[in-house]
Design a protein around this motif. Structure first.
Motif, PDB file in Angstrom:
ATOM      1  N   ASN A  78      -9.837  86.158  72.269  1.00 30.70           N
ATOM      2  CA  ASN A  78      -8.520  86.258  72.569  1.00 30.70           C
ATOM      3  C   ASN A  78      -7.640  87.158  71.658  1.00 30.70           C
ATOM      4  OD1 ASN A  78      -6.069  85.991  74.301  1.00 30.70           O
ATOM      5  ND2 ASN A  78      -5.402  84.056  72.992  1.00 30.70           N
ATOM      6  N   SER A  80      -8.627  90.544  71.860  1.00 30.92           N
ATOM      7  CA  SER A  80      -7.655  91.197  72.952  1.00 30.92           C
ATOM      8  C   SER A  80      -6.484  91.535  72.701  1.00 30.92           C
ATOM      9  CB  SER A  80      -8.075  90.354  74.043  1.00 30.92           C
ATOM     10  OG  SER A  80      -7.374  90.799  75.168  1.00 30.92           O
ATOM     11  N   GLU A  81      -5.526  90.663  72.006  1.00 32.79           N
ATOM     12  CA  GLU A  81      -4.200  90.685  71.788  1.00 32.79           C
ATOM     13  C   GLU A  81      -4.064  91.702  70.730  1.00 32.79           C
ATOM     14  OE1 GLU A  81      -2.787  86.916  70.799  1.00 32.79           O
ATOM     15  OE2 GLU A  81      -3.092  86.169  72.920  1.00 32.79           O
ATOM     16  N   GLU A 138      -4.260  94.984  72.522  1.00 30.50           N
ATOM     17  CA  GLU A 138      -2.959  95.204  73.396  1.00 30.50           C
ATOM     18  C   GLU A 138      -1.971  95.494  72.418  1.00 30.50           C
ATOM     19  OE1 GLU A 138      -0.835  95.958  76.554  1.00 30.50           O
ATOM     20  OE2 GLU A 138      -2.898  95.388  76.539  1.00 30.50           O
ATOM     21  N   GLU A 139      -1.815  95.108  71.388  1.00 30.89           N
ATOM     22  CA  GLU A 139      -0.546  95.416  70.486  1.00 30.89           C
ATOM     23  C   GLU A 139      -0.705  96.563  69.805  1.00 30.89           C
ATOM     24  OE1 GLU A 139       2.556  94.376  67.905  1.00 30.89           O
ATOM     25  OE2 GLU A 139       1.573  92.828  69.193  1.00 30.89           O
ATOM     26  N   LYS A 165      -2.150  99.149  71.462  1.00 27.26           N
ATOM     27  CA  LYS A 165      -1.662 100.264  72.610  1.00 27.26           C
ATOM     28  C   LYS A 165      -0.287 100.287  72.939  1.00 27.26           C
ATOM     29  CE  LYS A 165      -4.733  98.662  75.494  1.00 27.26           C
ATOM     30  NZ  LYS A 165      -5.366  98.487  76.825  1.00 27.26           N
ATOM     31  N   SER A 166       0.311  99.014  72.946  1.00 27.97           N
ATOM     32  CA  SER A 166       1.721  98.998  73.465  1.00 27.97           C
ATOM     33  C   SER A 166       2.882  99.182  72.232  1.00 27.97           C
ATOM     34  CB  SER A 166       1.875  97.734  74.409  1.00 27.97           C
ATOM     35  OG  SER A 166       1.746  96.711  73.520  1.00 27.97           O
ATOM     36  N   ASN A 167       2.681  98.449  71.202  1.00 26.17           N
ATOM     37  CA  ASN A 167       3.726  98.330  70.075  1.00 26.17           C
ATOM     38  C   ASN A 167       3.680  99.183  69.031  1.00 26.17           C
ATOM     39  OD1 ASN A 167       4.649  96.207  72.024  1.00 26.17           O
ATOM     40  ND2 ASN A 167       3.766  94.629  70.935  1.00 26.17           N
TER      41      ASN A 167
END
Length: 65
Positions: A6, A9-10, A13-14, A16-18
């Protein structure tokens, strides 16, 4: 083990998006700047090393004489 997956994965994601990633020309320019600085720093370190090596050799030769 689920917490580790987890977390990874987070983290992705961080990223890629922020994150704001630099443009490719800026990456190339900064890479060149870092490479040039690295070479100059290596040459400066080599120069100081050579200076002190010769200074110490001269000092010890002066003490021997």
């Amino acid at each position: 083990m689920a917490k580790i997956i987890n977390y990874i994965s987070e983290s992705f994601e961080e990223l890629k998006s922020n994150m704001t990633w630099p443009e490719w020309p800026e990456v190339q320019r900064l890479t060149i700047v870092v490479a040039i600085f690295s070479v100059l720093f290596a040459l400066a370190t080599w120069g100081v090393d050579e200076f002190f090596a010769k200074a110490l050799a001269g000092f010890f030769n002066w003490i021997k004489a």
